[in-house]
Design a protein around this motif. Structure first.
Motif, PDB file in Angstrom:
ATOM      1  N   ASP A  18       0.817  -1.209   0.000  1.00 29.78           N
ATOM      2  CA  ASP A  18       0.000   0.000   0.000  1.00 29.78           C
ATOM      3  C   ASP A  18       0.853   1.262   0.000  1.00 29.78           C
ATOM      4  OD1 ASP A  18      -1.817   2.087   1.843  1.00 29.78           O
ATOM      5  OD2 ASP A  18      -2.922   0.960   0.328  1.00 29.78           O
ATOM      6  N   TYR A  47       0.023   6.890   6.925  1.00 27.71           N
ATOM      7  CA  TYR A  47      -0.333   5.463   6.886  1.00 27.71           C
ATOM      8  C   TYR A  47       0.627   4.656   7.748  1.00 27.71           C
ATOM      9  CZ  TYR A  47      -0.763   0.705   5.081  1.00 27.71           C
ATOM     10  OH  TYR A  47      -0.906  -0.653   4.975  1.00 27.71           O
ATOM     11  N   TYR A  51      -0.367   2.762  11.225  1.00 33.72           N
ATOM     12  CA  TYR A  51      -0.180   1.308  11.205  1.00 33.72           C
ATOM     13  C   TYR A  51       0.711   0.877  12.368  1.00 33.72           C
ATOM     14  CZ  TYR A  51       0.971  -3.197   8.814  1.00 33.72           C
ATOM     15  OH  TYR A  51       1.152  -4.514   8.461  1.00 33.72           O
ATOM     16  N   PHE A  78      -9.817  -1.247   5.477  1.00 34.40           N
ATOM     17  CA  PHE A  78      -8.687  -0.987   4.597  1.00 34.40           C
ATOM     18  C   PHE A  78      -9.151  -0.623   3.184  1.00 34.40           C
ATOM     19  CE2 PHE A  78      -5.230  -2.511   1.817  1.00 34.40           C
ATOM     20  CZ  PHE A  78      -4.191  -1.731   2.297  1.00 34.40           C
ATOM     21  N   ALA A  81     -11.182   2.701   3.153  1.00 38.57           N
ATOM     22  CA  ALA A  81     -10.268   3.832   3.330  1.00 38.57           C
ATOM     23  C   ALA A  81      -9.492   4.129   2.049  1.00 38.57           C
ATOM     24  CB  ALA A  81      -9.311   3.555   4.481  1.00 38.57           C
ATOM     25  N   ASN A  82      -9.048   3.101   1.357  1.00 40.13           N
ATOM     26  CA  ASN A  82      -8.306   3.336   0.120  1.00 40.13           C
ATOM     27  C   ASN A  82      -9.201   3.877  -0.987  1.00 40.13           C
ATOM     28  OD1 ASN A  82      -5.398   2.723   0.356  1.00 40.13           O
ATOM     29  ND2 ASN A  82      -6.176   0.801   1.171  1.00 40.13           N
ATOM     30  N   THR A  85      -9.569   7.436  -0.121  1.00 40.87           N
ATOM     31  CA  THR A  85      -8.378   8.209  -0.498  1.00 40.87           C
ATOM     32  C   THR A  85      -8.427   8.561  -1.976  1.00 40.87           C
ATOM     33  OG1 THR A  85      -7.047   7.126   1.212  1.00 40.87           O
ATOM     34  CG2 THR A  85      -5.854   8.198  -0.582  1.00 40.87           C
ATOM     35  N   THR A  97      -8.102   9.562   5.435  1.00 42.10           N
ATOM     36  CA  THR A  97      -8.392   8.218   4.927  1.00 42.10           C
ATOM     37  C   THR A  97      -7.134   7.350   4.910  1.00 42.10           C
ATOM     38  OG1 THR A  97      -8.178   8.990   2.640  1.00 42.10           O
ATOM     39  CG2 THR A  97     -10.417   8.901   3.572  1.00 42.10           C
ATOM     40  N   ARG A  98      -5.965   7.955   4.765  1.00 37.47           N
ATOM     41  CA  ARG A  98      -4.713   7.182   4.862  1.00 37.47           C
ATOM     42  C   ARG A  98      -4.522   6.690   6.299  1.00 37.47           C
ATOM     43  NH1 ARG A  98      -3.154   4.443   1.575  1.00 37.47           N
ATOM     44  NH2 ARG A  98      -1.002   4.561   2.172  1.00 37.47           N
ATOM     45  N   ALA A 101      -6.785   3.819   6.659  1.00 35.31           N
ATOM     46  CA  ALA A 101      -6.191   2.636   6.018  1.00 35.31           C
ATOM     47  C   ALA A 101      -5.147   2.019   6.943  1.00 35.31           C
ATOM     48  CB  ALA A 101      -5.575   3.000   4.672  1.00 35.31           C
ATOM     49  N   GLY A 104      -6.948  -0.069   9.405  1.00 32.34           N
ATOM     50  CA  GLY A 104      -7.311  -1.370   8.825  1.00 32.34           C
ATOM     51  C   GLY A 104      -6.123  -2.313   8.786  1.00 32.34           C
TER      52      GLY A 104
END
Length: 177
Positions: A18, A47, A51, A78, A81-82, A85, A97-98, A101, A104
């Motif tokens: 990603d 992101y 994460y 995930f 969210a992508n 984005t 949204t990142r 992600a 997720g």
């Protein structure tokens, strides 16, 4: 091999790639939001940070949630969210949204790793993950050839010596490289 391991591996592949996909399109993202490429690079950073920070937190908080439900929810977050984005009208929404992600990914990765260990029999020794016999040499001839042929492409024809620095005593790496 258990097909469930393949699904988990594909999910982990998606999470891992990603950031690299986004990094590859940063100039287009920057142009689309009318920002610098460096500012667009914050999408990758947001992101990665979400994460990294949320993985242990989610793993602890979701310990009682059934694994299948958590994995499906993680992939849903995930993917949504992508898609968010890609459709984001502003850079701020794209950053949010990142981060989502990253949530997720944080939900999926520890869970998938734990589930994968449960799917392999105790005496299996990780055989579904093994690509070569245990007594094979770690560096195969094809790997060495591909490294030699791709090296100039990776370094732009220059000399890339950083991998040698850690294998040599201090001071000697600079002279040999």
């Amino acid at each position: 091999m258990d097909h469930r391991l393949l699904v988990l591996a594909l999910g982990m592949f998606a999470l891992g790639t990603d950031s690299f996909v986004v990094a590859g399109i940063l100039p287009q993202v920057a142009r689309g939001f009318d920002i610098s490429v460096g500012a667009a690079g914050q999408m990758t950073t947001v992101y990665a940070i979400s994460y990294a920070l949320l993985s242990p937190t989610v793993a602890a908080l979701a310990a009682g949630v059934p694994r299948k439900r958590l994995l499906l929810a993680a992939l849903t977050v995930f993917v949504v969210a992508n898609v968010g984005t890609a459709a984001a009208p502003t850079f701020g929404i794209a950053l949010a949204t990142r981060a989502l992600a990253g949530l997720g990914a944080a939900m999926f990765a520890p869970t998938a790793t734990g589930v994968a260990t449960l799917l392999v029999p105790p005496n299996g020794g990780g055989s579904p993950f093994r690509s070569s016999p245990p007594d094979s040499p770690p560096q195969r001839p094809w790997a060495r050839r591909s490294g030699r042929s791709s090296g100039p492409l990776v370094t732009g024809g220059g000399r890339w010596c950083s991998s040698r620095y850690s294998a040599r005593p201090p001071g000697s790496a600079w002279r040999s490289c």
